[in-house]
Write a protein that holds these residues in place. Structure first.
Motif, PDB file in Angstrom:
ATOM      1  N   ILE A 198       7.235 -17.894 -34.217  1.00 10.83           N
ATOM      2  CA  ILE A 198       7.808 -18.177 -32.910  1.00 10.83           C
ATOM      3  C   ILE A 198       6.816 -19.027 -32.122  1.00 10.83           C
ATOM      4  O   ILE A 198       5.637 -19.095 -32.436  1.00 10.83           O
ATOM      5  CB  ILE A 198       8.147 -16.896 -32.129  1.00 10.83           C
ATOM      6  N   SER A 199       7.306 -19.644 -31.066  1.00 11.47           N
ATOM      7  CA  SER A 199       6.474 -20.523 -30.240  1.00 11.47           C
ATOM      8  C   SER A 199       5.437 -19.727 -29.453  1.00 11.47           C
ATOM      9  O   SER A 199       5.693 -18.592 -29.024  1.00 11.47           O
ATOM     10  CB  SER A 199       7.359 -21.301 -29.266  1.00 11.47           C
ATOM     11  N   VAL A 200       4.271 -20.333 -29.240  1.00 11.48           N
ATOM     12  CA  VAL A 200       3.260 -19.706 -28.383  1.00 11.48           C
ATOM     13  C   VAL A 200       3.725 -19.675 -26.927  1.00 11.48           C
ATOM     14  O   VAL A 200       3.113 -19.002 -26.092  1.00 11.48           O
ATOM     15  CB  VAL A 200       1.895 -20.425 -28.490  1.00 11.48           C
ATOM     16  N   PHE A 201       4.804 -20.386 -26.613  1.00  8.81           N
ATOM     17  CA  PHE A 201       5.362 -20.377 -25.263  1.00  8.81           C
ATOM     18  C   PHE A 201       6.504 -19.368 -25.115  1.00  8.81           C
ATOM     19  O   PHE A 201       7.132 -19.296 -24.063  1.00  8.81           O
ATOM     20  CB  PHE A 201       5.855 -21.776 -24.878  1.00  8.81           C
ATOM     21  N   ASP A 202       6.763 -18.592 -26.146  1.00  9.19           N
ATOM     22  CA  ASP A 202       7.789 -17.551 -26.057  1.00  9.19           C
ATOM     23  C   ASP A 202       7.289 -16.452 -25.110  1.00  9.19           C
ATOM     24  O   ASP A 202       6.182 -15.936 -25.266  1.00  9.19           O
ATOM     25  CB  ASP A 202       8.078 -16.961 -27.440  1.00  9.19           C
ATOM     26  N   HIS A 203       8.110 -16.070 -24.147  1.00 13.98           N
ATOM     27  CA  HIS A 203       7.700 -15.080 -23.157  1.00 13.98           C
ATOM     28  C   HIS A 203       7.574 -13.671 -23.730  1.00 13.98           C
ATOM     29  O   HIS A 203       6.964 -12.803 -23.110  1.00 13.98           O
ATOM     30  CB  HIS A 203       8.652 -15.104 -21.963  1.00 13.98           C
ATOM     31  N   GLY A 204       8.136 -13.456 -24.916  1.00 10.95           N
ATOM     32  CA  GLY A 204       7.891 -12.190 -25.585  1.00 10.95           C
ATOM     33  C   GLY A 204       6.425 -12.038 -25.940  1.00 10.95           C
ATOM     34  O   GLY A 204       5.848 -10.948 -25.855  1.00 10.95           O
ATOM     35  N   LEU A 205       5.800 -13.148 -26.319  1.00  3.59           N
ATOM     36  CA  LEU A 205       4.373 -13.171 -26.637  1.00  3.59           C
ATOM     37  C   LEU A 205       3.524 -13.280 -25.374  1.00  3.59           C
ATOM     38  O   LEU A 205       2.547 -12.552 -25.209  1.00  3.59           O
ATOM     39  CB  LEU A 205       4.075 -14.343 -27.575  1.00  3.59           C
ATOM     40  N   LEU A 206       3.894 -14.171 -24.483  1.00  3.68           N
ATOM     41  CA  LEU A 206       3.073 -14.418 -23.298  1.00  3.68           C
ATOM     42  C   LEU A 206       3.064 -13.235 -22.331  1.00  3.68           C
ATOM     43  O   LEU A 206       2.040 -12.947 -21.712  1.00  3.68           O
ATOM     44  CB  LEU A 206       3.572 -15.662 -22.570  1.00  3.68           C
ATOM     45  N   TYR A 207       4.215 -12.549 -22.186  1.00  2.71           N
ATOM     46  CA  TYR A 207       4.320 -11.525 -21.158  1.00  2.71           C
ATOM     47  C   TYR A 207       4.928 -10.202 -21.632  1.00  2.71           C
ATOM     48  O   TYR A 207       5.159  -9.315 -20.811  1.00  2.71           O
ATOM     49  CB  TYR A 207       5.147 -12.053 -19.971  1.00  2.71           C
ATOM     50  N   GLY A 208       5.183 -10.079 -22.923  1.00  3.41           N
ATOM     51  CA  GLY A 208       5.853  -8.867 -23.394  1.00  3.41           C
ATOM     52  C   GLY A 208       7.268  -8.760 -22.872  1.00  3.41           C
ATOM     53  O   GLY A 208       7.815  -7.659 -22.740  1.00  3.41           O
ATOM     54  N   ASP A 209       7.881  -9.917 -22.573  1.00  2.00           N
ATOM     55  CA  ASP A 209       9.216  -9.951 -21.989  1.00  2.00           C
ATOM     56  C   ASP A 209      10.236  -9.975 -23.134  1.00  2.00           C
ATOM     57  O   ASP A 209      10.620 -11.036 -23.631  1.00  2.00           O
ATOM     58  CB  ASP A 209       9.357 -11.187 -21.097  1.00  2.00           C
ATOM     59  N   GLY A 210      10.664  -8.801 -23.526  1.00  2.00           N
ATOM     60  CA  GLY A 210      11.613  -8.679 -24.612  1.00  2.00           C
ATOM     61  C   GLY A 210      11.867  -7.224 -24.923  1.00  2.00           C
ATOM     62  O   GLY A 210      11.311  -6.328 -24.279  1.00  2.00           O
TER      63      GLY A 210
END
Length: 288
Positions: free
Chosen positions: A17-29
């Protein structure tokens, strides 16, 4: 191994997945952990319903129907020839910018992993776990409702680290009123004077799918069951204690904070619960 990623089955090395995915950046998922037993995905529909509720709570609009996600889950299990194991289903907010704003993420992502899991060594399912209470408190439901199974698991991870530092595999987490909420990855049940008792979701407990199954099992075996506020004292003085979770399944606890539970061995109620659970996992759910 094949991973389902945004509509396609891809090799494990290509499941990125992209490093800009908010699941990775902010745990938004959000996510679900699901079990498959003998080709039967245990309570798949209940898991997908909870996934939908989590998405609704986070205002995360999923463009897939429940059937589409179910079909993708089945397809992933078949592609990996998985008859017995663990399924991790994850939905992220998707790619956005470096700000928090979820509305700048136009398209969520979904991926499904179907593999094996062993949360605890096999001998603990017969001998029982020795667990501890940790200082890290369960997050207040007013801050983040425990019913939302989100990608924000640092609260539980910090408690898991404390458990390991104390030489235990699992730990009880208290809420900010001092009542037992849950363990770092499992729901907790005690047996006291012929009754099964567990903390309510309002105390910080996840509304676990396996937890729900225990309520059905209790009716089957004729043991009263209820939710109640529970302190460490209640657990110390219980006749039996057991934990439940998709990864953990149903596992006994024989010691908390150095104090033996009951006679220090898995109890008779636990044995009946485990027997019923093992029957149910082969029939309640969806065949692949």
């Amino acid at each position: 191994m094949k991973i389902y990623l945004d509509g396609k089955l891809v090799d494990r090395a290509d499941a990125t997945i992209s490093v800009f995915d908010h699941g990775l950046l902010y745990g938004d998922g959000i996510f679900e952990g699901i079990r498959i037993y003998g080709g039967n995905i245990f309570r798949l529909d209940e898991h997908l319903e909870r996934l939908e509720y989590s998405a609704k709570a986070l205002l995360l609009k999923m463009p897939w129907s429940r059937k589409e996600i179910a079909d993708a889950t089945i397809e992933t299990c078949r592609a990996n020839n998985l008859q017995d194991g663990y399924i991790r289903l994850v939905v992220t907010r998707g790619v956005g910018d470096l700000g928090l704003s979820p509305w700048l993420c136009p398209k969520p992502s979904i991926f499904i992993i179907a593999d094996k899991i062993a949360l605890y060594p096999a001998e603990h399912y017969t001998k029982g776990l020795e667990i501890v209470t940790v200082a890290t408190r369960r997050m207040n439901p007013a801050a983040l409702p425990p019913a939302v199974k989100s990608l924000n698991y640092l609260n539980n991870i910090l408690a898991k680290i404390e458990a390991r530092q104390a030489g235990a595999l699992e730990a009880i987490m208290l809420n900010d009123q001092g009542y037992v909420a849950e363990c770092t990855g499992d729901n907790i049940f005690i047996v006291h004077k012929g009754e099964i008792i567990t903390p309510a979701a309002s105390q910080g407990a996840l509304k676990g799918i396996t937890r729900d199954a225990i309520f059905d099992i209790a009716k089957e075996i004729g043991v009263p069951i209820r939710e109640a506020n529970m302190t460490r004292y209640d657990v110390w003085c219980a006749d039996e204690v057991f934990l439940t979770g998709t990864g953990a399944e149903v596992i006994p606890v024989v010691k908390l904070d150095g104090r033996e539970i009951g006679d220090g061995k898995p109890g008779a109620v636990f044995a009946k619960v485990r027997e019923s659970f093992r029957r149910r996992v082969l029939t309640e759910g969806t065949r692949i």
